[in-house]
Write an enzyme that holds these catalytic residues in place. Structure first.
Site, PDB file in Angstrom:
ATOM      1  CG  ASP A  93      -1.990  -1.056   1.189  1.00  0.00           C
ATOM      2  OD1 ASP A  93      -1.691  -2.204   0.801  1.00  0.00           O
ATOM      3  OD2 ASP A  93      -3.131  -0.751   1.566  1.00  0.00           O
ATOM      4  CE  LYS A 158      -5.271   2.198   2.220  1.00  0.00           C
ATOM      5  NZ  LYS A 158      -4.147   1.506   2.873  1.00  0.00           N
ATOM      6  CE  LYS A 197      -6.935  -1.124   2.270  1.00  0.00           C
ATOM      7  NZ  LYS A 197      -5.594  -1.619   2.690  1.00  0.00           N
TER       8      LYS A 197
END
Length: 237
Positions: A93, A158, A197
């Protein structure tokens, strides 16, 4: 409502707060294993520990890179990514360079995200790209970042780190995280191979179900126990 395992398979159980200790990591991995969530998301130094704690389970180990401010150089982010994968991370991430996004330096961001996507994919890992949408608020910028992520074949876009606090006029810091508006915009702006996400503010079963309905495949959460216990209780009624 979805079954409990379907909901668990959305959750990246996050163990990222600066004050968390090795004992907290152990407890967090136990929670992740008990509820069979998709992954844990841990600090770079903790990847090897998490891998050992989760051995024999289906829970993946994820690691943050450039976290939380996204301020490292591209080469450092690549190095951090490669090291995390060597240590056992299966998912990365990354936080984009937020300042570059604020000034709309798309060439830099394309180079950065592509470098990490390539580093991940060459080693069989998944890349999730964190925009920090409490800072990057212009729709056109979010759309452009989604287009870049699609072009360089990132796996996920995300919303937030959970640490992107904005100072209000009253001097207090707060953040919104994954809002419906931003999630819907991301969903509409990525290509078919890029997933979404939601991260930031996913603290209840109701909210988890809402982001699932929008089309999110993953959600970052610390309230894993509360959400999944509530799901089990509702399905038992």
């Amino acid at each position: 409502m979805s079954n409990v395992q379907e909901l668990a398979s959305m959750i990246d159980h996050t163990i990222l707060h600066p004050q968390l200790t090795d004992k907290d990591l152990e407890i967090g991995c136990q929670v992740a294993a008990k509820y069979n969530v998709a992954s844990v998301c841990v600090k770079p130094f903790a990847v090897d520990q998490a891998k050992k704690l989760l051995a024999g389970t289906a829970v993946k180990v994820g690691c943050v890179v450039g976290f939380p401010g996204g301020i490292s150089s591209i080469d450092v982010k690549v190095y951090e990514t490669v090291q995390a994968i060597k240590d056992g991370a299966q998912e990365i991430d990354m936080v984009i360079n937020i300042g570059k996004a604020m000034q709309k330096d798309w060439a830099y961001l394309k180079e950065e995200i592509k470098a990490l996507a390539d580093a991940c994919h060459e080693r069989g890992a998944t890349l999730k790209v964190i925009f920090e949408t409490d800072y990057i608020t212009e729709e056109e910028s979010i759309v452009k970042l989604c287009q870049i992520c699609t072009e360089v074949e990132a796996d996920y876009v995300k919303t937030s780190t959970g640490f992107g606090f904005v100072k209000g006029d009253d001097g207090r810091f707060s953040y919104e995280g994954a809002t419906d508006e931003v999630l819907k915009l991301m969903k509409a702006s990525v290509g078919p191979n890029v997933k979404i996400k939601a991260s930031g503010g996913i603290r209840s079963l109701k909210r988890l179900l809402e982001v699932k309905e929008i089309g999110c495949h993953r959600a970052g959460a610390t309230a894993t126990i509360d959400m999944l216990e509530e799901a089990m209780a509702q399905l038992a009624d």
